[in-house]
Every structure is written in structure tokens, then in C-alpha cells.
Design an enzyme around this catalytic site. Structure first.
Site, PDB file in Angstrom:
ATOM      1  CD  GLU A  60       9.992 -39.263 -40.304  1.00  0.00           C
ATOM      2  OE1 GLU A  60      11.149 -39.326 -40.396  1.00  0.00           O
ATOM      3  OE2 GLU A  60       9.468 -38.118 -40.010  1.00  0.00           O
ATOM      4  CE  LYS A  74      18.752 -44.896 -39.317  1.00  0.00           C
ATOM      5  NZ  LYS A  74      19.632 -44.877 -40.547  1.00  0.00           N
ATOM      6  CG  ASP A 113      21.756 -46.589 -46.395  1.00  0.00           C
ATOM      7  OD1 ASP A 113      22.256 -45.995 -45.684  1.00  0.00           O
ATOM      8  OD2 ASP A 113      21.894 -47.695 -47.270  1.00  0.00           O
ATOM      9  CE1 TYR A 125      15.862 -35.715 -40.174  1.00  0.00           C
ATOM     10  CE2 TYR A 125      16.276 -36.647 -42.473  1.00  0.00           C
ATOM     11  CZ  TYR A 125      16.738 -36.195 -41.414  1.00  0.00           C
ATOM     12  OH  TYR A 125      18.224 -36.048 -41.163  1.00  0.00           O
ATOM     13  CE  LYS A 140      11.960 -38.395 -36.963  1.00  0.00           C
ATOM     14  NZ  LYS A 140      11.892 -37.381 -38.210  1.00  0.00           N
ATOM     15  CE  LYS A 178      20.942 -48.869 -38.015  1.00  0.00           C
ATOM     16  NZ  LYS A 178      21.600 -48.016 -39.335  1.00  0.00           N
ATOM     17  CB  CYS A 221      39.566 -59.328 -75.817  1.00  0.00           C
ATOM     18  SG  CYS A 221      37.879 -59.083 -76.171  1.00  0.00           S
ATOM     19  CB  CYS A 267      37.574 -59.848 -80.560  1.00  0.00           C
ATOM     20  SG  CYS A 267      38.735 -58.689 -79.618  1.00  0.00           S
ATOM     21  CB  CYS A 276      39.121 -55.676 -75.796  1.00  0.00           C
ATOM     22  SG  CYS A 276      39.203 -56.027 -77.458  1.00  0.00           S
ATOM     23  CB  CYS A 322      36.094 -56.411 -79.711  1.00  0.00           C
ATOM     24  SG  CYS A 322      35.546 -56.973 -78.310  1.00  0.00           S
TER      25      CYS A 322
HETATM   26 ZN    ZN Z   1      37.715 -57.773 -77.912  1.00  0.00          ZN
END
Ligand code: ZN
Length: 673
Positions: free
Chosen positions: A115, A117, A119, A230, A294, A318, A412, A415, A430, A435
Site C-alpha cells: 500500500e 503510505k 502522509d 486501510y 503487509k 520509507k 512596495c 508601486c 502594500c 498598486c
Molecule cells: Zn504596491
């Protein structure tokens, strides 16, 4: 419709929705469109609203329940949820096989199941009489946390088993699985968190774990969690012959089982399958960090038994972490579509997991300081969730003498406006109305339904106009010319004229909508309304001082700070003036007549700690909007406004079926009025 007909219709709809849920979330093979599904769901919700006594806890509308108290209670697993021993290479895998054979005193090939694994976070689901009763985390394997309310929000977990399809299930059984967040869901979640200035999840497992441990199931429900089942704990009255049989049975009962699981004849095939899974991990939409081998026969599993905390019949293989060393050539700020400024590391190109990586977000100033990242450093880069490049750490021993600390820009980069970091946030933003990095998003917001509501100025046209240089800031909307639009693709004289007319029609706007349209950070619909009610005129808000602003209901320190800084920006004021010069008429708020008040005639009980306002403020707002505040929950209560640690009033309201709302719901009740 009378009660009997309604009851029948509700039962029919529930069955249909459960069926289509399974097609969509478990089998990944929907038979109806999302819109059709939404209609079924809405019809059920409407009927249940009309006949509240017909609502049952297993209804698909009841996935999201009430907020938990300050912590989860403990659940003891009836069978220990064991961990697994790890294998890191081919040698470890064949050692495992040799141990199995030695222990069983067997020769020849042992049939295995391989199977992927996942995460994620291991959980256990308990079903009694076909209904999900308890869901818990693995915890230390012996006891876990009761997270039933959060697990109920995961749509691929059946709340009730479809007995007809399952062909009957035991009165009591336990299912085990891994709750995870897909790669695309993970990317989206982190993007959102980055824009909101919240800390990021390092990988999908942390994201899944963090989401499952939310006290408010509403938060969990937004998190695109999924599950692969599982295995089982106790299953009363059924003896399984093989692990394969267990998995097939789980599928039949309506659980989601991973499609990559494969039964193999012996250890060589098992090792080959692990190689193969390692090869396809990039292409899967969920992160796997290995494979599990398994022993297939349950009888052999039983004979092998367990040692200390791990079974002898399984091993986790792993995969190598996808990480590499590389150099940081430079750090450059980048402005997001909502104004958040993110430092991005420019890396010496490196191949990680088959993909070239040249850039990695460093997220924010705190992150850079915490990891002590400098320009010129050699760093370890990983791809979080196999997707996003992520700087894990600095190789301090390789730091050159001329490594440079990164200084966050004061302006920024797109801008030149001021950048500010709000209290409690980790990002700089900003605040410039013009902008360019934020322009499209600001225009969409400006023309959106809750603001100017301009028909025909949706995302697609905004993009086109900005790209064609017709719009440089918000005020340009009111200076658009038909002849300029006509020069663009897809536009004819009628459509261009319609748009110009639609814009002209929206030149009258109430003050609160105008304030909201400006997209001032932290100033939502509710705060806009409160500001409008207090000041009545735009030019009265300009000179308002922070101390005065923060005293207003629904405003507070953060909002006040945003408002003051926004209106202190000369360029922002210039754009607003240009909007007004175009003939836009900002109307003062109407005095509310009693029947127009949004909470007229409604009875509220307020309980728990609210995040944004004190209880007395909440009561004040309710009264001023026509509602009534009562102290005890009773049958005549319309709403319970519940904050954190709500206590016994919440239980009582639940019992009486009284609608429970949080602050957000509450604000939208008034703000939307
Ligand atoms: Zn900006």
C-alpha cells in the site's frame, strides 16, 4: 406540503444525496453535475428548515456541528493502533521477509499486499448499527482524542452506511484510515494563509493534523480533507481470510480505499511495487512518504503477532526525502494580488524529485530571522507536499564570509507606497490603491456585487482592460470610453455601449458600500457599515483620529489603524477624488425605520467569549438593530450567539434546536442588511 409527505421526501433526498456523495467523493465517478447536486442539497435543507423536527444527526446537512469546548475528550481504542517498523533500503526489505519466514517456519513465497503510505493522520471510526458514533485520532495508539465532530465534516466518510449497497453490515465495527489533504488542497490552503499573514503548514501531514484538531468544525469543513481507509479494529461477527478481503469489504461498505494498493505473490514483487510507487509519487495528488508491505493472510498475521508496539507482519518502507542543497543567489520581494509582500529566494537551479527548482518563497520576515537565512547561504531545499519548494534550513558551516542579511523593503517594490505590518500579522502589506500588483484584484472587488455592483465588469473583462492599459487605477473605471473598448477583441458597439451605460447607472452609491469598495485592509462590509453610520459623510472620515475610530462598535484597534493609514496616503486620496470628480455621488446612510432593521423582532442569547467584541457591545448592536437580548435560552429564543467556551447554554440551545451562530454569521446578518 404536510408532515407525512415531507418526511417521505426528506428520506428520499437523503438517500439520493448519500448515493451521489459516494459516487463523487469515494468512487470519483459522479453521475450528476455539481449544480444538480447542489439543488438536491438545497431542497433537503429547505425542507428541513420548514420541518425542523424531521432533522436527524445523520442528515447530509448536519455534517458541520457545534464548536467543541476548550479541548477534546479522550477515547480508548478497543484494539491498540500500532505503529510500524521502518525499512530504508532493499536489504531491510529482504531482512523483513526472512524474519517472517523464520518466525512462521515457512519456505517459499509469502503473499503480501503493498500500500502507498499516505502522509496524513491516522484515525479510527466506530460504527454502531450502521451509524458513525465515534471518530478519534490514533494518539499514542492506546488512547486518542475524540474528534468525531471534525471527522463528520469529511464527505468521503459515511455518516450512515448504505445498507442496501453494503448488503448488511455488522452491528459494531471499527474502521481505520489516514486522513490527508491533497497536494492541490495543500497549495491552496498555504496560499490563503500566506495572504492572510498566518503561519504556513510545512507539509500536508501538518496541515491535516492541524485541521483535524480545530475546536470549530466549521474551520475543518473548509479544509478539503479526505480519507483512505486501510484496515479495521474490532468487527463483530465477521472473520476475514485475507487483508485483500478486508479492503474489498471496506469498499463495499462505502469507504474510500486507495486505488494503488496491490496484492503480490512474494517479497521480490513487493519490493518492485515499492520502487514503482516511488516512481509515480510525483504524479499522485496526495503526498506519500513510503509504502507499507503487509502479510496478506489474516491467519499468518495472527500467528506472527506483535512485538512491543509494532506488528511483525508489516513494515513501512520509507522513500528518500526529496531534498537537495543549493545556494541562495538573492532574495527579492514579490507583491501578491492582495498586497502581501513575500520575500522570495532566487536559488542556483537544482533538480529535486525530477523537477528543476529556481525559486522558493521564504514567506515572511519572521521565517527568515528564525532560520537565519542570508544571501549567499547554502540551504537545504525540500519540496513540501512534493510540490512547493521550501527552504528547510541553512548549512551554517558553509556560510561565506560575505553572506548578506536581508533587509525588508520599506516601500512596495511594485508601486512605492508604504508597506505596513499589522499587529499580530507576519506579513507586510502594500496599502497603495494604484498598486499594479493588486490592481486586477482591487478592480474585481470594486466592481463586485457588495461594492459598486457593475454588470459586465467581471474578472474576465477586468483582466482584459488592465492588460490593454485601459485601467490603471480604480478611478479609471468611470473614465472608460466606448471607442477604446471597441478596439479590443470580442467587443462590438452594442456590448461596449451596454457596459458604459451599466457603469453610468452605478454612479449613486451608499457610503458604506463605497467604503467597502475601496478594499481597505481589515475593513469588511460590517466595519464599513459601522463607519458609515457613525460619520455619515466621507470627508468626515478622512480626519478621524485612531483613538476615536477604535471606540466605534465593530471597528477596534486593527481596523482603526488600517483606516488612518489608508486615508493618510496622498495617492489614495487623489484616486478617491478622481472617482468623485467623475460624478459619483456617495449617499449618506438612511435613517432606519423600525421595520427595516435587520434584527427586528428576533430574540438573542449571547454566551461565551467573543473574539472581536465584548458581550455588552454585542448586546448593544443587537438592540440598535431592532433585536432583543434575553438572558436564558428558551423555546422562544431565535438565535444563540456563541463565542469560545460557551458552556451549558450551548447544550440547551442544541437540545431545543435553536439556531447557533458565531460572530461571522452575526456580522453578516447586520452587515448584509
Ligand atoms: Zn504596491
Amino acid at each position: 406540503m404536510n408532515r407525512t409527505t415531507a418526511k417521505k421526501e426528506i428520506a428520499r433526498l437523503k438517500e439520493l444525496i448519500v448515493y451521489h456523495n459516494h459516487r463523487y467523493y469515494v468512487l470519483d465517478a459522479p453521475e450528476i453535475s455539481d449544480a444538480q447536486y447542489d439543488r438536491l442539497f438545497k431542497r433537503l435543507a429547505d425542507l428541513e428548515k420548514a420541518f425542523p423536527r424531521l432533522v436527524t444527526p445523520d442528515s447530509p446537512t448536519q455534517r458541520v456541528g457545534a464548536i467543541s469546548k476548550d479541548k477534546f475528550s479522550t477515547v480508548t481504542h478497543s484494539l491498540q493502533m500500532l505503529g510500524l517498523e521502518n525499512a530504508f533500503n532493499a536489504g531491510d526489505i529482504s531482512d523483513f521477509d526472512a524474519r517472517v519466514k523464520r518466525y512462521l517456519q515457512m519456505e517459499g513465497d509469502i503473499p503480501y499486499v503493498v500500500e502507498p503510505k499516505i502522509d496524513g493522520l491516522a484515525v479510527e471510526l466506530v460504527y454502531e448499527n450502521g451509524r458513525l458514533t465515534v471518530g478519534s485520532t490514533r494518539g499514542d495508539g492506546i488512547t486518542g482524542e475524540d474528534i468525531t465532530g471534525n471527522l463528520r465534516t469529511i464527505k468521503s466518510i459515511p455518516l450512515v452506511i448504505d445498507q442496501a449497497r453494503a448488503g448488511g453490515v455488522p452491528d459494531y465495527f471499527e474502521v481505520r484510515g489516514e486522513v490527508y489533504i491533497g497536494k492541490s488542497g495543500f497549495v491552496k490552503l498555504n496560499e490563503q494563509r500566506e495572504e492572510n499573514g498566518e503561519s504556513l503548514f510545512a507539509n500536508p501531514r501538518n496541515a491535516a493534523a492541524g485541521s483535524l484538531r480545530q475546536l470549530d468544525p466549521k474551520v475543518t469543513a473548509k479544509r478539503q480533507l479526505e480519507i483512505f481507509c486501510y484496515g479495521t479494529g474490532i468487527v463483530k461477527g465477521i472473520e476475514f481470510g485475507t487483508h485483500e478481503e478486508v479492503l474489498n469489504t471496506l469498499k463495499k461498505w462505502g469507504f474510500c480505499v486507495n486505488k494503488e494498493i496491490l496484492a503480490v505473490a512474494g517479497i521480490n514483487e513487493a519490493a518492485a511495487r515499492c520502487e514503482c510507487l516511488s516512481g509515480i509519487r510525483e504524479a499522485l495528488d496526495y503526498q506519500i512518504d513510503g509504502a507499507v508491505i503487509k502479510v496478506n493472510s489474516i491467519e499468518l498475521q495472527r500467528r506472527l503477532g506483535t512485538k512491543t508496539r509494532a506488528p511483525r507482519w508489516a513494515i513501512a518502507v520509507k522513500f528518500e526525502a526529496q531534498r537537495e542543497n543549493t545556494k541562495i543567489r538573492d532574495i527579492v520581494p514579490s507583491v501578491g494580488r492582495l498586497g502581501a509582500i513575500t520575500p522570495v529566494a532566487e536559488l542556483a537551479p537544482v533538480i529535486i524529485g525530477g523537477v528543476e527548482v529556481k525559486r522558493a518563497s521564504l514567506h515572511n520576515e519572521d521565517e527568515i530571522r528564525k532560520k537565519d537565512i542570508r544571501i549567499g547561504d547554502t540551504v537545504v531545499v525540500e519540496r513540501a507536499g512534493d510540490v512547493i519548494p521550501y527552504v528547510v534550513s541553512v548549512e551554517l558551516s558553509l556560510r561565506p564570509a560575505d553572506a548578506k542579511e536581508y533587509l525588508f523593503p520599506k516601500e512596495c517594490p511594485a508601486c512605492g507606497s508604504e508597506v505596513i505590518r499589522h499587529e499580530g500579522e507576519s506579513v507586510y502589506r502594500c496599502i497603495g490603491l494604484s498598486c499594479p500588483a493588486q490592481l486586477k484584484e482591487r478592480l474585481r472587488h470594486f466592481a463586485g456585487k457588495a461594492a459598486f455592483d457593475i454588470q459586465g465588469l467581471g474578472a474576465k473583462n477586468v483582466d482584459q482592460f488592465v492588460d490593454a492599459n485601459l485601467l490603471h487605477d480604480l478611478s479609471d473605471v468611470f473614465y472608460l470610453k466606448q471607442e477604446d473598448i471597441l478596439k479590443l477583441d470580442r467587443w462590438a458597439s452594442t456590448s461596449a455601449k451596454n457596459l458604459i451605460d451599466a457603469i453610468a447607472k452605478k454612479k449613486e452609491i451608499p457610503l458604506h458600500k463605497f467604503l467597502f469598495s475601496l478594499g481597505i485592509k481589515n475593513v469588511g462590509e460590517f466595519a464599513s457599515k459601522m463607519l458609515a453610520d457613525r460619520y455619515k459623510r466621507l470627508d468626515k472620515i478622512y480626519p478621524a483620529a485612531k483613538d476615536e475610530l477604535k471606540e466605534i462598535d465593530g471597528v477596534g484597534e486593527t481596523v482603526a489603524d488600517s483606516v488612518v493609514r489608508f486615508f493618510a496616503d496622498e495617492n489614495n486620496k487623489r484616486i478617491i477624488q478622481r472617482i468623485l470628480d467623475a460624478g459619483v455621488n456617495v449617499l449618506p446612510p438612511e435613517e432606519k425605520s423600525p421595520e427595516k432593521q435587520p434584527l427586528a423582532g428576533l430574540r438573542f442569547v449571547v454566551t461565551g467569549t467573543l473574539a472581536g467584541l465584548s458581550r455588552s457591545e454585542a448586546k448593544d448592536i443587537i438592540t440598535r438593530n431592532g433585536g432583543k437580548v434575553v438572558s436564558a435560552v428558551s423555546g422562544s429564543t431565535d438565535y444563540l450567539l456563541a463565542g469560545a467556551s460557551p458552556g451549558s447554554k450551548l447544550d440547551k440551545a442544541n437540545k431545543l434546536g435553536i439556531k447557533i451562530i458565531d460572530e461571522e454569521d452575526f456580522f453578516s446578518m447586520i452587515g448584509g442588511a
